[in-house]
Write a protein that holds these residues in place. Structure first.
Motif, mmCIF file in Angstrom:
data_model
loop_
_atom_site.group_PDB
_atom_site.id
_atom_site.type_symbol
_atom_site.label_atom_id
_atom_site.label_comp_id
_atom_site.label_asym_id
_atom_site.label_seq_id
_atom_site.Cartn_x
_atom_site.Cartn_y
_atom_site.Cartn_z
ATOM 1 N N VAL A 20 0.901 -1.226 0.516
ATOM 2 C CA VAL A 20 -0.037 -0.184 -0.372
ATOM 3 C C VAL A 20 0.942 1.060 0.338
ATOM 4 C CG1 VAL A 20 -1.917 1.485 0.888
ATOM 5 C CG2 VAL A 20 -2.066 -1.123 1.010
ATOM 6 N N PRO A 21 0.756 1.670 -0.597
ATOM 7 C CA PRO A 21 1.519 2.892 -1.437
ATOM 8 C C PRO A 21 0.942 4.483 0.070
ATOM 9 C CG PRO A 21 0.270 3.652 -2.554
ATOM 10 C CD PRO A 21 -0.435 2.684 -2.035
ATOM 11 N N TYR A 22 2.510 4.626 0.718
ATOM 12 C CA TYR A 22 2.238 5.521 2.092
ATOM 13 C C TYR A 22 2.562 6.900 2.117
ATOM 14 C CZ TYR A 22 0.980 1.555 4.983
ATOM 15 O OH TYR A 22 0.699 0.835 5.429
ATOM 16 N N SER A 23 2.752 8.123 1.935
ATOM 17 C CA SER A 23 3.033 9.242 1.956
ATOM 18 C C SER A 23 3.753 9.567 3.045
ATOM 19 C CB SER A 23 2.596 10.524 1.887
ATOM 20 O OG SER A 23 1.891 10.411 3.519
ATOM 21 N N GLU A 24 5.375 10.310 2.723
ATOM 22 C CA GLU A 24 6.400 10.348 3.615
ATOM 23 C C GLU A 24 6.117 11.251 4.559
ATOM 24 O OE1 GLU A 24 11.045 12.377 3.704
ATOM 25 O OE2 GLU A 24 9.937 12.515 1.969
ATOM 26 N N HIS A 25 5.708 11.735 4.100
ATOM 27 C CA HIS A 25 4.670 12.110 5.781
ATOM 28 C C HIS A 25 3.674 11.334 6.695
ATOM 29 C CE1 HIS A 25 2.307 14.539 8.678
ATOM 30 N NE2 HIS A 25 1.625 14.353 8.857
ATOM 31 N N TYR A 26 3.475 10.508 6.457
ATOM 32 C CA TYR A 26 2.520 9.272 7.174
ATOM 33 C C TYR A 26 3.191 8.356 7.418
ATOM 34 C CZ TYR A 26 -1.700 5.776 8.568
ATOM 35 O OH TYR A 26 -1.290 5.654 9.753
ATOM 36 N N GLY A 27 4.789 7.843 6.878
ATOM 37 C CA GLY A 27 5.715 7.291 7.094
ATOM 38 C C GLY A 27 6.481 7.249 8.411
ATOM 39 N N ARG A 28 6.028 9.113 8.608
ATOM 40 C CA ARG A 28 6.411 9.372 9.557
ATOM 41 C C ARG A 28 5.982 9.005 11.382
ATOM 42 N NH1 ARG A 28 7.961 14.029 7.188
ATOM 43 N NH2 ARG A 28 9.685 14.058 6.759
ATOM 44 N N HIS A 29 4.466 9.354 11.086
ATOM 45 C CA HIS A 29 3.671 8.152 12.023
ATOM 46 C C HIS A 29 4.275 6.773 11.809
ATOM 47 C CE1 HIS A 29 0.012 8.107 14.191
ATOM 48 N NE2 HIS A 29 0.250 7.153 13.901
ATOM 49 N N ILE A 30 3.947 6.104 11.002
ATOM 50 C CA ILE A 30 3.619 4.916 11.223
ATOM 51 C C ILE A 30 5.366 4.550 12.252
ATOM 52 C CG2 ILE A 30 4.718 2.517 10.114
ATOM 53 C CD1 ILE A 30 2.411 3.729 7.765
ATOM 54 N N ILE A 31 6.944 5.098 12.129
ATOM 55 C CA ILE A 31 7.966 4.943 12.574
ATOM 56 C C ILE A 31 7.834 5.169 14.347
ATOM 57 C CG2 ILE A 31 9.460 4.615 10.338
ATOM 58 C CD1 ILE A 31 10.404 7.177 11.351
ATOM 59 N N LYS A 32 6.698 5.636 14.304
ATOM 60 C CA LYS A 32 7.296 6.434 16.260
ATOM 61 C C LYS A 32 6.646 5.385 16.485
ATOM 62 C CE LYS A 32 4.669 11.093 15.344
ATOM 63 N NZ LYS A 32 3.280 11.666 15.728
ATOM 64 N N THR A 33 6.327 4.571 16.883
ATOM 65 C CA THR A 33 5.671 3.214 17.339
ATOM 66 C C THR A 33 6.379 2.162 16.377
ATOM 67 O OG1 THR A 33 4.100 4.054 18.637
ATOM 68 C CG2 THR A 33 4.208 1.663 19.127
ATOM 69 N N SER A 34 7.330 1.288 16.703
ATOM 70 C CA SER A 34 7.653 0.195 16.031
ATOM 71 C C SER A 34 9.204 -0.525 16.591
ATOM 72 C CB SER A 34 8.615 0.569 14.120
ATOM 73 O OG SER A 34 9.266 2.188 14.625
ATOM 74 N N GLN A 35 8.942 -1.479 15.517
ATOM 75 C CA GLN A 35 10.132 -2.457 15.632
ATOM 76 C C GLN A 35 10.823 -3.027 14.218
ATOM 77 O OE1 GLN A 35 11.016 -4.675 19.676
ATOM 78 N NE2 GLN A 35 10.693 -2.203 19.345
ATOM 79 N N CYS A 36 12.469 -2.844 14.723
ATOM 80 C CA CYS A 36 13.191 -4.207 13.735
ATOM 81 C C CYS A 36 14.263 -4.755 13.651
ATOM 82 C CB CYS A 36 13.413 -2.174 12.249
ATOM 83 S SG CYS A 36 14.787 -1.581 12.923
#
Length: 398
Positions: free
Chosen positions: A274-290
């Protein structure tokens, strides 16, 4: 007497009652819990709202836990200058059918900075009616029809929706409410309280309400997804084994688990279905694991949507068959549960009534992504239904 379509649309304030931030959300969640996992996305957005209230000037809510971990504390940094309202609808009486006169529609609504989600509490009963109808048509037992979560159930529901007076009336109430919400969002945008966009995004809309949305305007293509859940109880039972596996992976493979960073956003976007904008990508990484290699390359990851569902789960091909996807998924889900409990512990004694078997992590999988669905089930997650993430084009798009 004016027709239904010619009647003026009631304002949101006439249809919805705000859930009081001063009382917190725990008492409301305790009442909503009996409908989980059917309202699981709604549940996630309530927690998002509570987290944002904690960080908003004048609405500081501090944790009662003096031992709150640094990791949990960092997950609550969801600053929002204008907290999204969370609403409980009034019991909208059904008046369009005499035989349905005693039935009422109760709808929960969250309006966040980017999206709207709504949960009519009659949803489960209406879907059961569709499943029973599907069982008759397909000559299947009801449990098998329910488990399949196919187009058949939605098609049977829609067939009943045109004939059953109770379902017709519930749909009418949902249309009235959605019309009011769309007008209200236009007011927010015009007043500068909402970013100027060409459409309003609706999160996790059950198939059965899509006709109501279509009646309001043109819909974007959107995404249709299968919802998976795992209880806090089951996550905690697996936590020790997950931690041990992460330590083994670091020891044997040199891969280290940690949060995603700004530099990872483009890589995540490039491989996501699913294509995400860079702006929304910043939200996704706020709570993340890698997981990262010794060189710092991100090789497996997962982040979080606004409703605290798992987002963008991916493992690079060269690192598959090592269990990395399962580990980032489970560690992220555990982080969601810790954040949920941290928030709930500050917002009222009724939080205790939300049991470990009711509080759930959740994830969405595009409905044609069968390998990921199989993966989720192998990891112990349960399939609970199909939902749509859809945009509604509005007049402001012109």
């Amino acid at each position: 007497m004016p027709s239904e379509s010619s009647k003026p649309i009631p304002h949101v304030e006439e249809l919805l009652v705000p859930v009081s931030p001063e009382r917190g959300y725990a008492d409301y969640l305790a009442k909503l819990a009996e409908f989980l996992p059917h309202s699981i996305s709604q549940f996630g957005l309530v927690l998002t709202t509570a987290a944002e209230l904690r960080q908003t000037p004048g609405k500081q809510i501090r944790s009662k836990d003096p031992n709150q971990s640094e990791e949990t504390a960092s997950l609550t940094g969801l600053l929002c200058p204008r907290p999204p309202p969370h609403y409980l609808s009034i019991e909208m009486p059904i008046t369009t059918a005499a035989e349905a006169g005693s039935v009422k529609t109760l709808i929960d609504v969250t309006i966040s900075g980017h999206a709207v989600t709504f949960f009519p509490r009659c949803e489960e009963d209406l879907m059961k009616a569709a499943i029973d109808e599907a069982a008759k048509i397909e000559q299947l037992d009801a449990s098998k029809a329910a488990d399949s979560a196919t187009e058949t159930n939605a098609a049977c529901y829609l067939k009943k929706a045109t004939a059953d007076p109770v379902i017709v009336a519930h749909n009418q109430n949902v249309r009235i409410l959605l019309s009011s919400i769309v007008e209200y969002l236009g007011e927010l945008r015009a007043g500068g309280g909402r970013e100027n966009s060409q459409h309003e995004m609706f999160y996790c809309v059950n198939d059965v309400w899509m006709p109501a949305l279509r009646s309001l305007g043109n819909l974007t293509k959107g995404t249709r997804a299968v919802k998976f859940v795992m209880t806090e109880k089951k996550l905690l039972e697996n936590e020790a084994a997950v931690v041990q596996d992460c330590e083994r992976i670091e020891r044997e493979e040199g891969l280290v688990l940690g949060p995603m960073e700004e530099r990872d956003i483009q890589q995540m976007i490039n491989v996501n279905a699913v294509p995400y904008s860079e702006h929304y990508g910043r939200h996704i990484i706020k709570t993340s694991q890698c997981f990262r290699s010794k060189s710092g390359e991100m090789v497996a990851w997962a982040g979080s949507h606004e409703d605290f569902s798992v987002a963008a789960l991916h493992v690079l091909p060269a690192y598959r068959k090592m269990g990395l996807g399962r580990l980032v998924l489970m560690r992220l889900a555990l982080a969601h549960m810790r954040l949920a409990r941290s928030i709930l512990d500050t917002l009222g004694a009724d939080a205790k009534s939300i049991s470990s078997e009711t509080l759930m992590a959740h994830a969405d999988c595009i409905d044609d992504n069968h390998p990921t669905m199989v993966f989720m089930e192998r990891c112990g997650w349960t399939r609970v239904g199909i939902h749509n993430w859809i945009g509604l084009l509005t007049s402001s798009a012109n």
